[in-house]
Design a protein around this motif. Structure first.
Motif, PDB file in Angstrom:
ATOM      1  N   GLN A  84     -61.664  71.282  88.289  1.00 37.87           N
ATOM      2  CA  GLN A  84     -62.316  70.958  87.276  1.00 37.87           C
ATOM      3  C   GLN A  84     -61.711  69.466  86.720  1.00 37.87           C
ATOM      4  O   GLN A  84     -62.447  68.423  86.308  1.00 37.87           O
ATOM      5  CB  GLN A  84     -62.408  71.537  85.902  1.00 37.87           C
ATOM      6  CG  GLN A  84     -63.156  71.041  84.707  1.00 37.87           C
ATOM      7  CD  GLN A  84     -63.489  71.938  83.573  1.00 37.87           C
ATOM      8  OE1 GLN A  84     -62.944  73.148  83.328  1.00 37.87           O
ATOM      9  NE2 GLN A  84     -63.836  71.427  82.434  1.00 37.87           N
ATOM     10  N   LEU A 115     -56.467  64.550  87.179  1.00 30.40           N
ATOM     11  CA  LEU A 115     -56.580  63.639  86.183  1.00 30.40           C
ATOM     12  C   LEU A 115     -55.569  63.562  85.162  1.00 30.40           C
ATOM     13  O   LEU A 115     -55.161  62.517  84.369  1.00 30.40           O
ATOM     14  CB  LEU A 115     -58.003  63.496  85.544  1.00 30.40           C
ATOM     15  CG  LEU A 115     -59.045  63.039  86.456  1.00 30.40           C
ATOM     16  CD1 LEU A 115     -60.576  63.550  85.745  1.00 30.40           C
ATOM     17  CD2 LEU A 115     -58.952  61.412  86.639  1.00 30.40           C
ATOM     18  N   GLU A 139     -60.797  54.787  81.280  1.00 24.72           N
ATOM     19  CA  GLU A 139     -61.228  56.059  80.615  1.00 24.72           C
ATOM     20  C   GLU A 139     -61.536  57.065  81.647  1.00 24.72           C
ATOM     21  O   GLU A 139     -61.731  56.900  82.852  1.00 24.72           O
ATOM     22  CB  GLU A 139     -63.060  55.818  80.053  1.00 24.72           C
ATOM     23  CG  GLU A 139     -62.944  54.911  78.906  1.00 24.72           C
ATOM     24  CD  GLU A 139     -64.505  54.716  78.299  1.00 24.72           C
ATOM     25  OE1 GLU A 139     -65.360  55.511  78.830  1.00 24.72           O
ATOM     26  OE2 GLU A 139     -64.597  53.926  77.401  1.00 24.72           O
ATOM     27  N   ARG A 140     -61.226  58.270  80.911  1.00 24.00           N
ATOM     28  CA  ARG A 140     -61.084  59.647  81.918  1.00 24.00           C
ATOM     29  C   ARG A 140     -62.291  60.467  81.467  1.00 24.00           C
ATOM     30  O   ARG A 140     -62.340  61.014  80.613  1.00 24.00           O
ATOM     31  CB  ARG A 140     -59.860  60.287  82.029  1.00 24.00           C
ATOM     32  CG  ARG A 140     -58.666  59.257  82.610  1.00 24.00           C
ATOM     33  CD  ARG A 140     -57.346  60.376  82.570  1.00 24.00           C
ATOM     34  NE  ARG A 140     -56.857  60.332  81.414  1.00 24.00           N
ATOM     35  CZ  ARG A 140     -55.659  60.800  80.999  1.00 24.00           C
ATOM     36  NH1 ARG A 140     -54.885  61.274  82.051  1.00 24.00           N
ATOM     37  NH2 ARG A 140     -55.225  60.810  79.790  1.00 24.00           N
ATOM     38  N   ASP A 141     -63.157  61.062  82.646  1.00 28.80           N
ATOM     39  CA  ASP A 141     -64.171  61.761  82.199  1.00 28.80           C
ATOM     40  C   ASP A 141     -63.833  63.216  82.995  1.00 28.80           C
ATOM     41  O   ASP A 141     -64.025  63.175  84.236  1.00 28.80           O
ATOM     42  CB  ASP A 141     -65.619  61.270  82.623  1.00 28.80           C
ATOM     43  CG  ASP A 141     -66.606  62.212  82.364  1.00 28.80           C
ATOM     44  OD1 ASP A 141     -66.405  63.302  81.847  1.00 28.80           O
ATOM     45  OD2 ASP A 141     -68.004  61.783  82.416  1.00 28.80           O
ATOM     46  N   PHE A 142     -63.286  64.216  82.241  1.00 26.19           N
ATOM     47  CA  PHE A 142     -62.774  65.381  83.021  1.00 26.19           C
ATOM     48  C   PHE A 142     -64.137  66.398  83.562  1.00 26.19           C
ATOM     49  O   PHE A 142     -63.805  66.829  84.657  1.00 26.19           O
ATOM     50  CB  PHE A 142     -61.977  66.230  82.090  1.00 26.19           C
ATOM     51  CG  PHE A 142     -60.633  65.588  81.556  1.00 26.19           C
ATOM     52  CD1 PHE A 142     -59.595  65.442  82.479  1.00 26.19           C
ATOM     53  CD2 PHE A 142     -60.642  64.838  80.229  1.00 26.19           C
ATOM     54  CE1 PHE A 142     -58.666  64.648  82.052  1.00 26.19           C
ATOM     55  CE2 PHE A 142     -59.320  64.240  79.841  1.00 26.19           C
ATOM     56  CZ  PHE A 142     -58.441  64.210  80.711  1.00 26.19           C
ATOM     57  N   ASP A 143     -65.224  66.342  82.868  1.00 21.52           N
ATOM     58  CA  ASP A 143     -66.346  67.013  83.183  1.00 21.52           C
ATOM     59  C   ASP A 143     -66.810  66.573  84.593  1.00 21.52           C
ATOM     60  O   ASP A 143     -67.145  67.336  85.531  1.00 21.52           O
ATOM     61  CB  ASP A 143     -67.114  66.915  82.344  1.00 21.52           C
ATOM     62  CG  ASP A 143     -66.875  67.421  81.151  1.00 21.52           C
ATOM     63  OD1 ASP A 143     -66.069  68.576  80.980  1.00 21.52           O
ATOM     64  OD2 ASP A 143     -67.223  66.957  79.939  1.00 21.52           O
ATOM     65  N   ALA A 144     -66.902  65.185  84.646  1.00 21.12           N
ATOM     66  CA  ALA A 144     -67.403  64.792  85.976  1.00 21.12           C
ATOM     67  C   ALA A 144     -66.725  64.395  87.019  1.00 21.12           C
ATOM     68  O   ALA A 144     -66.532  63.874  88.032  1.00 21.12           O
ATOM     69  CB  ALA A 144     -68.217  63.393  85.668  1.00 21.12           C
ATOM     70  N   LEU A 146     -64.361  61.629  86.919  1.00 20.99           N
ATOM     71  CA  LEU A 146     -64.422  60.146  87.099  1.00 20.99           C
ATOM     72  C   LEU A 146     -63.387  59.321  86.275  1.00 20.99           C
ATOM     73  O   LEU A 146     -63.071  59.776  85.065  1.00 20.99           O
ATOM     74  CB  LEU A 146     -66.068  59.919  86.615  1.00 20.99           C
ATOM     75  CG  LEU A 146     -66.287  58.402  86.598  1.00 20.99           C
ATOM     76  CD1 LEU A 146     -66.192  57.756  87.963  1.00 20.99           C
ATOM     77  CD2 LEU A 146     -67.691  58.184  85.893  1.00 20.99           C
ATOM     78  N   MET A 147     -62.762  58.309  86.928  1.00 19.40           N
ATOM     79  CA  MET A 147     -62.048  57.522  86.310  1.00 19.40           C
ATOM     80  C   MET A 147     -62.954  56.128  86.186  1.00 19.40           C
ATOM     81  O   MET A 147     -63.327  55.692  87.206  1.00 19.40           O
ATOM     82  CB  MET A 147     -60.689  57.388  86.881  1.00 19.40           C
ATOM     83  CG  MET A 147     -59.841  56.207  86.697  1.00 19.40           C
ATOM     84  SD  MET A 147     -59.004  56.693  85.091  1.00 19.40           S
ATOM     85  CE  MET A 147     -57.852  57.893  85.864  1.00 19.40           C
ATOM     86  N   THR A 148     -62.967  55.555  85.112  1.00 19.20           N
ATOM     87  CA  THR A 148     -63.942  54.535  84.967  1.00 19.20           C
ATOM     88  C   THR A 148     -62.841  53.312  84.613  1.00 19.20           C
ATOM     89  O   THR A 148     -62.148  53.474  83.528  1.00 19.20           O
ATOM     90  CB  THR A 148     -64.888  54.625  83.630  1.00 19.20           C
ATOM     91  OG1 THR A 148     -65.858  55.539  84.080  1.00 19.20           O
ATOM     92  CG2 THR A 148     -65.726  53.241  83.613  1.00 19.20           C
TER      93      THR A 148
END
Length: 330
Positions: A84, A115, A139-144, A146-148
């Motif tokens: 995840q 992440l 920004e870090r999106d743990f669900d997806a 994704l690193m923005t």
């Protein structure tokens, strides 16, 4: 009757001694008395007590080690090896000459990396070391997974040309761009929009450091002049193509209509106001300006590519007047 006897005060109790030996006086003689009793049985009991204490300490240490190992396994299985929290993709939001591929390479991120273990401060530092980068937001999106990356790039306003320092305008890798803060940065890919930027030629430039503002009076004045001329271009005046800083006190601007105008480094507002009046007059009379020197404060030198129409500007020829002998003029 004999007086009553006074009650004698109780004798003070001797202090309890914790030392191995105690001194006492008897008949004026000092004697050392050893209070510690030693025997094989006592030594055996003390040895067994020491073994019990050592066993308890060892058991406690084993429990602590087992707890830490269990905690490490739990963290690894639930967090570090948890799919995840794996990095699946990197999104870059930016606009400028710096390509997305180069930004991603500078991050040193790999797919599948956790992440939670990414050093955000080090990542921010690596991105800020890129010369065209002005600001970074991550920004870090743990669900997806994704690193923005939101990258604010320096917006170029001109090319900086100085062959002495290895800067050639309009060429990738050796071409350097300038933003409005006089910060130079290399150009990796020359696009059509970058090709249309004006060129500031400064052969006497002493040094340059990518990503660091150049503290130079002539260059600062050239950028200010360039900004003013770009605003006038939006109002209908010819577009400036290049600015050549020739001397410490003058710079020459070349325009799209092939006019060449010399400016001074100081008093740009006065010179630009004079240029506006001349441009307005030239537009109304359809003059094609060749050269113009605004360094002169009076009798500004100006040439034209075509003979100008001076109708209405030249003084009329005086009409000769014939006086008779009898006419008197007072």
């Amino acid at each position: 009757m004999p007086p009553p006897k006074k009650a004698s005060a109780p004798a003070p109790k001797p202090p309890r001694s914790t030392a191995k030996k105690q001194s006492s006086k008897a008949g004026g003689v000092t004697m050392d008395v050893c209070l510690r009793v030693d025997s094989p049985k006592i030594r055996e009991m003390e040895k067994q007590a020491a073994h019990r204490r050592g066993f308890k300490w060892a058991l406690g240490l084993i429990v602590v080690i087992c707890f830490l190992a269990l905690l490490k396994i739990t963290v690894q299985e639930s967090i570090l090896k948890n799919p995840q929290f794996e990095l699946r993709d990197v999104a870059v939001q930016t606009s400028g000459p710096l390509t997305v591929e180069k930004i991603v390479r500078a991050t040193l991120l790999t797919r599948g990396e956790n992440l939670l273990t990414i050093n955000m401060r080090a990542l921010h530092t690596r991105l800020r070391q890129l010369a065209p980068v002005k600001d970074v937001a991550i920004e870090r999106d743990f669900d997806a997974g994704l690193m923005t990356l939101r990258i604010t790039q320096r917006q170029p306003v001109a090319w900086l040309d100085c062959p002495k320092l290895g800067m050639v305008a309009g060429r990738s890798e050796v071409g350097y761009l300038l933003d409005h803060e006089a910060v130079p940065f290399p150009c990796d890919v020359v696009t059509e929009s970058l090709t249309a930027l004006p060129v500031i030629r400064y052969s006497a430039l002493a040094q340059k450091t990518a990503g660091v503002a150049i503290q130079d009076l002539q260059l600062t004045s050239a950028l200010k002049l360039l900004h003013e001329l770009e605003e006038r271009f939006e109002q209908g005046q010819p577009q400036v193509r290049s600015l050549d800083i020739q001397t410490p006190y003058s710079m020459v601007a070349t325009f799209a209509d092939k006019s060449v105008i010399t400016f001074g480094v100081d008093d740009l507002d006065v010179q630009l106001a004079r240029l506006d009046r001349i441009r307005l007059e030239a537009r109304q009379r359809r003059w094609e300006i060749g050269t113009l020197n605004l360094l002169a404060r009076q009798n500004v030198p100006i040439t034209f590519r075509q003979p100008p129409d001076l109708a209405g500007l030249q003084p009329e020829s005086p009409v000769p007047v014939t006086l008779s002998k009898s006419t008197s003029v007072r």
